[in-house]
Design a protein around this motif. Structure first.
Motif, PDB file in Angstrom:
ATOM      1  N   PRO A   1      18.591  -0.435  50.173  1.00  0.00           N
ATOM      2  CA  PRO A   1      18.953   0.935  50.552  1.00  0.00           C
ATOM      3  C   PRO A   1      18.714   1.854  49.371  1.00  0.00           C
ATOM      4  O   PRO A   1      19.106   1.532  48.255  1.00  0.00           O
ATOM      5  N   ARG A   2      18.070   2.966  49.598  1.00  0.00           N
ATOM      6  CA  ARG A   2      17.881   3.937  48.511  1.00  0.00           C
ATOM      7  C   ARG A   2      18.387   5.299  48.989  1.00  0.00           C
ATOM      8  O   ARG A   2      19.450   5.361  49.623  1.00  0.00           O
ATOM      9  N   GLN A   3      17.617   6.341  48.714  1.00  0.00           N
ATOM     10  CA  GLN A   3      18.175   7.683  48.987  1.00  0.00           C
ATOM     11  C   GLN A   3      17.689   8.348  50.273  1.00  0.00           C
ATOM     12  O   GLN A   3      18.066   9.469  50.567  1.00  0.00           O
ATOM     13  N   THR A   4      16.833   7.707  51.018  1.00  0.00           N
ATOM     14  CA  THR A   4      16.320   8.392  52.208  1.00  0.00           C
ATOM     15  C   THR A   4      17.113   8.068  53.468  1.00  0.00           C
ATOM     16  O   THR A   4      16.768   8.540  54.551  1.00  0.00           O
ATOM     17  N   THR A   5      18.158   7.266  53.319  1.00  0.00           N
ATOM     18  CA  THR A   5      19.007   6.984  54.473  1.00  0.00           C
ATOM     19  C   THR A   5      20.451   7.323  54.156  1.00  0.00           C
ATOM     20  O   THR A   5      20.923   7.100  53.042  1.00  0.00           O
ATOM     21  N   ALA A   6      21.134   7.856  55.149  1.00  0.00           N
ATOM     22  CA  ALA A   6      22.539   8.261  55.013  1.00  0.00           C
ATOM     23  C   ALA A   6      23.103   8.375  56.421  1.00  0.00           C
ATOM     24  O   ALA A   6      22.350   8.392  57.397  1.00  0.00           O
ATOM     25  N   PRO A   7      24.417   8.452  56.537  1.00  0.00           N
ATOM     26  CA  PRO A   7      24.991   8.634  57.875  1.00  0.00           C
ATOM     27  C   PRO A   7      24.482   9.928  58.501  1.00  0.00           C
ATOM     28  O   PRO A   7      24.192  10.889  57.783  1.00  0.00           O
ATOM     29  N   PRO A   8      24.343   9.964  59.804  1.00  0.00           N
ATOM     30  CA  PRO A   8      23.888  11.203  60.452  1.00  0.00           C
ATOM     31  C   PRO A   8      24.934  12.288  60.265  1.00  0.00           C
ATOM     32  O   PRO A   8      26.124  11.993  60.185  1.00  0.00           O
TER      33      PRO A   8
END
Lengths: 338, 338
Positions: free
Chosen positions: A327-334
DNA sequence: CTGAAAGCGCTTACAG
DNA sequence: CTGAAAGCGCTTACAG
């Protein structure tokens, strides 16, 4: 050109003895050996590979066949294979099947016949007719990614890799997930694209999330192709909160599409890839890692073993390498408002 | 294995006649020819490349030597070269000089002796000692990027390409410009890195803009390397308004460094590359385009001509391909408050 | 341990 | 236009 006869003459022995001390496994008197070695060195003798091949029946060259060279996966694996093979005294003959003006886009059995000791297939899909022709070649073969006949194969579990990616997005709370990378055109026969999209669908269904068919997009597995495929979707009224690209190269295209449509990543859109491309770190791309050099090394070792045993039909082997989430920085909770 | 003798017997002619109708330039009676062709076809005859090479002295294989395979430039050019060469009946033997555990990291003359008809050097720098050894090989050679001896060379004007990039930044109003890509380590000998940084300095000086030595950074020409090199600078109190990376791959690293330090591109920082990498479009990267496949094709054609003429010492030729600016979204005028 | 000789599968002058 | 034969530079049983 200095030949084996020159060395024999200088060392005062027969050519047979020169051949034996230079390459043969037979015993040679240490003093004779020293004389031969000295003579060869003084003359800067290099045996003719072509004559050795004709006499011995072994070329010490391995064919490496790939659908293209210009994509990260292939460039990376060829590097690893070349290193590995060279260390053991083998050479790599490269066959890039990318269709060009005049280039066949396919291999022909004559490419390999009597020219190489074995073949390494990198993700190339082969028709049954081609497979029959290859069988006649009677050469050891090893595959990476896509299996051919009952040849040994090195691969990752593409289904699992894609599932890992989808699960990551689901666990962040995403339910509106699009996918880009349905196989088209020249990659239509490859197993990786098919396995990854199948896993995408199944994982969603298994989680009770319906698959929207309009959100499962075809692309040619390039950044530009993915960008074009995804941009309209991102501009539409009802857009996903996350996009899974079947490869990091396509994920980069999705990043581009997001930038063009003014969407912030990951605030407005989560973007996820698969592969762990060498740029993934710099771009902060969340992805699923696969170890490409390790696949190359494993395949090279498998083939070398088969070549050395002169085994044409090596026992079926399947080496499956692990993958893992990064996991890096391009995914997060909606976003709540999403 | 079916040999030329089998074909001769079936066609009722001598092996010499089979050889002539299949490859020779000499005249063969049309009816004889037809019988030979039919026999060869019925037997699925494929001549032994190894025997042909030994008898004729030509291998129809070209060595392609590159410092590595895993970078965009090399992967792209090898693809183009492979296509071009295969169309004309030549095969590519790949020599990737990337040092590995046990891999030499250098070529040895024995790699090529009596094994290939010619050598294509892709941006590899050669020491004078190595150059002397290569001369003894007496093989046609063509270089891309970095010249060896008086071999024909295909290249772009790296000085001009870098100047084009700097001029673009200057014309946008930037005066605080950093540079990343001073040659280090394994690429220290290559001419491209040296030429580009020299042009950076000269263009600034020529414009009356002083060069800050602390803003001219070394890096290994990877995205991650450039990111690490640039990040501290972007965090410092006095930071540049623009960064020129000597390659697009490093420019992607600069984009990463900007993201990590919270700088917006291009509002807070302009980023510019050189090369026009296949991802440059998707990432909106401003850059200077070079046509890599064209370089590969030109080099292949040059070498093929030399090989066919059996010219070892081809007349010095230098093919210089044009480059041009492609402004995209990562460059803009510096902010007034900058 | 070493040598003489056949053989690997072609190409290429040389004659005819 | 075609064939017989030498030769390309090695390897590898086979004897010794």
């Amino acid at each position: 050109m200095v030949t084996i006869a020159d060395v024999a003459q200088r060392a005062g022995v027969s050519v047979a003895t020169v051949s034996r001390t230079l390459h043969g496994s037979a015993k040679v008197d240490p003093r004779t050996r020293a004389r031969v070695l000295a003579a060869a060195d003084e003359l800067s003798y290099v045996a003719s590979p072509t004559a050795m091949s004709l006499a011995s029946g072994r070329t010490h060259v391995i064919a490496v066949v790939a659908p293209m060279m210009s994509r990260w996966f292939f460039a990376s694996i060829v590097t690893a294979i070349e290193q590995n093979l060279r260390e053991t005294g083998y050479h790599v003959m490269l066959f890039s099947l990318e269709a060009g003006p005049g280039a066949p886009g396919r291999f022909r059995p004559e490419f390999f016949a009597k020219r190489v000791d074995g073949i390494l297939w990198l993700n190339v899909a082969v028709t049954p007719a081609e497979e029959a022709l290859l069988a006649k070649l009677d050469l050891p073969m090893v595959c990476v990614g896509t299996q051919i006949g009952d040849s040994p194969t090195v691969l990752i579990d593409d289904h699992r890799a894609a599932r890992t990616a989808v699960t990551h997005l689901l666990s962040l709370g995403h339910r509106e997930i699009a996918y880009v990378g349905t196989p088209v055109g020249s990659i239509a026969h490859m197993t990786t694209p098919a396995a990854r999209v199948a896993a995408f669908r199944e994982t969603l269904v298994h989680a009770g999330v319906p698959v929207r068919e309009g959100w499962v997009l075809a692309a040619d597995w390039t950044a530009d192709g993915a960008m074009e495929a995804v941009e309209p979707l991102l501009r539409s009224d009802r857009r996903p909160t996350a996009v899974l690209a079947a490869s990091d190269e396509m994920a980069i295209g999705v990043l581009g599409a997001a930038a063009r449509t003014g969407l912030r990543v990951p605030e407005d859109l989560s973007v996820m890839g698969i592969d762990d491309h060498s740029f993934a770190g710099a771009l902060g791309l969340s992805t699923v890692h696969q170890d490409v050099p390790a696949q190359g090394r494993a395949a090279a070792q498998l083939l070398l073993a088969a070549v050395r045993n002169r085994d044409t039909r090596t026992p079926a082997t399947r080496i499956e390498l692990a993958t893992h989430l990064i996991p890096r920085q391009t995914t997060a909770p909606p976003q709540a408002a999403g």
